[in-house]
Enzyme design. Sequence first.
Site, PDB file in Angstrom:
ATOM      1  N   CYS A 116      -0.318   4.090   2.198  1.00  0.00           N
ATOM      2  CA  CYS A 116      -0.099   3.928   3.647  1.00  0.00           C
ATOM      3  C   CYS A 116       1.381   4.078   3.989  1.00  0.00           C
ATOM      4  O   CYS A 116       1.721   4.733   4.970  1.00  0.00           O
ATOM      5  CB  CYS A 116      -0.539   2.547   4.112  1.00  0.00           C
ATOM      6  SG  CYS A 116      -2.208   2.107   3.661  1.00  0.00           S
ATOM      7  N   ASP A 117       2.239   3.463   3.213  1.00  0.00           N
ATOM      8  CA  ASP A 117       3.628   3.301   3.640  1.00  0.00           C
ATOM      9  C   ASP A 117       4.644   4.098   2.823  1.00  0.00           C
ATOM     10  O   ASP A 117       5.828   4.129   3.174  1.00  0.00           O
ATOM     11  CB  ASP A 117       4.010   1.804   3.574  1.00  0.00           C
ATOM     12  CG  ASP A 117       3.063   0.946   4.409  1.00  0.00           C
ATOM     13  OD1 ASP A 117       2.486   1.479   5.365  1.00  0.00           O
ATOM     14  OD2 ASP A 117       2.914  -0.239   4.107  1.00  0.00           O
ATOM     15  N   CYS A 144       0.855  -1.209   0.000  1.00  0.00           N
ATOM     16  CA  CYS A 144       0.000   0.000   0.000  1.00  0.00           C
ATOM     17  C   CYS A 144       0.879   1.243   0.000  1.00  0.00           C
ATOM     18  O   CYS A 144       1.391   1.645   1.055  1.00  0.00           O
ATOM     19  CB  CYS A 144      -0.933  -0.005   1.210  1.00  0.00           C
ATOM     20  SG  CYS A 144      -1.935   1.481   1.350  1.00  0.00           S
TER      21      CYS A 144
END
Lengths: 314, 77
Positions: free
Chosen positions: A140-141, A137
């Site tokens: 997200c990261d 992701c």
Amino acid sequence: MTKPNKELDLLIIGGGVAGLTAGMYAGRMNLKTLILENELVGGQIVNAHGIENYPGFLSIKGSELVERIQEQATTARAEIDEFDTILSVQLTAAEKIIETETTIYKPHAVIITSGMMRRKLPIAEEKKFLSRGIHYCELCDGHMYQNKIIAVVGGGNAAVDAANFLDKYAQKLYIIHRSPQLTADPVSQDKLLKNPKVTCFFNTNILKAEGSTSLESILLEDKNTHEQQTLKVDGIFVNIGVVPNSQLFKNDLTIEKSSGHIIAGETCETNIPGVFAAGDIRTKQIRQLTTAAADGTVAALLAEKYIQQQKEGK
Amino acid sequence: MVKIYSTPECPWCHKVKNYLKSKNVEYQDFNVEEDDAARDELYKLTNDLIVPVTTIDGSTYVTSFDKAKLDEMIGIN
């Protein structure tokens, strides 16, 4: 403690574009409708940074498109539960029973829009470095890799889209793709390939990931020459395709053996009356957001007919 | 007070926040992409920068959306 039983007109399993569209139609037809989604409402497109092929929008973020369709579904009085998890399903012509952590649902009809899930990177070290250098992701990261060396694995739309997004963090961007060329939309490819930070490795597989506590390098192999090289990377983002989310239904529904999709034609009807499969989960040639919305529409309209017939005792 | 370390575009961060809202749990949200102090705090707590991370006491924490662990940590029935 015994779980409560709840009767519904329609239960939709999966809250992606097909499921939300079906929910919107069903709600507008006054069907008591619940959409169950145990991951992310919106499905795969939540991670899309810019969607440019959905009619009505020149470009829209996946999350924003999802919010809009979700609002249409809930305004039409479809209910969405994104915090309950399905434990089991029993689907027959006579009865449909879906047991979740909290409730036993007995709907008249079911639409399955469970979509696809991301394919894992097929190397032994995948688990060791998961979230320690191997990621799925970028939204997200990605922020963890400010001024770092990032590799994106894959060559389709999701991979190229991810690489274009990660550009804002990366000091250097590698694309590692097993095929001889990218398969993403030409517009996204052009943007990526014009980026001076980007180097592509085509016909290339990742054999191994190395590092002490977090990822430090990957071992690549050229599929044609079998030449190997070690590439220093801080993080890799994997976008190597998807597999159908059909495990839950394999006892009741006819699943295509080679692909794992639920067998259903243009009407979205499965082998069990009153059970429909719509969107990416069903057997079909083209899988796009627009075809997911179309499937959701067809399934909801035909489910309504089925439910009315059941209520009238036909 | 429950603290969530997140980034604005992270979908799992939104899911955690939506879950807490659905349970009427108040929380403070820290955007680690812009807030350097929060970023340091997150690293100190988890030895990592993965989000979302939810904590209530600054020592135990839950990574990503794990309903069972969130329920246990926060005391949601």
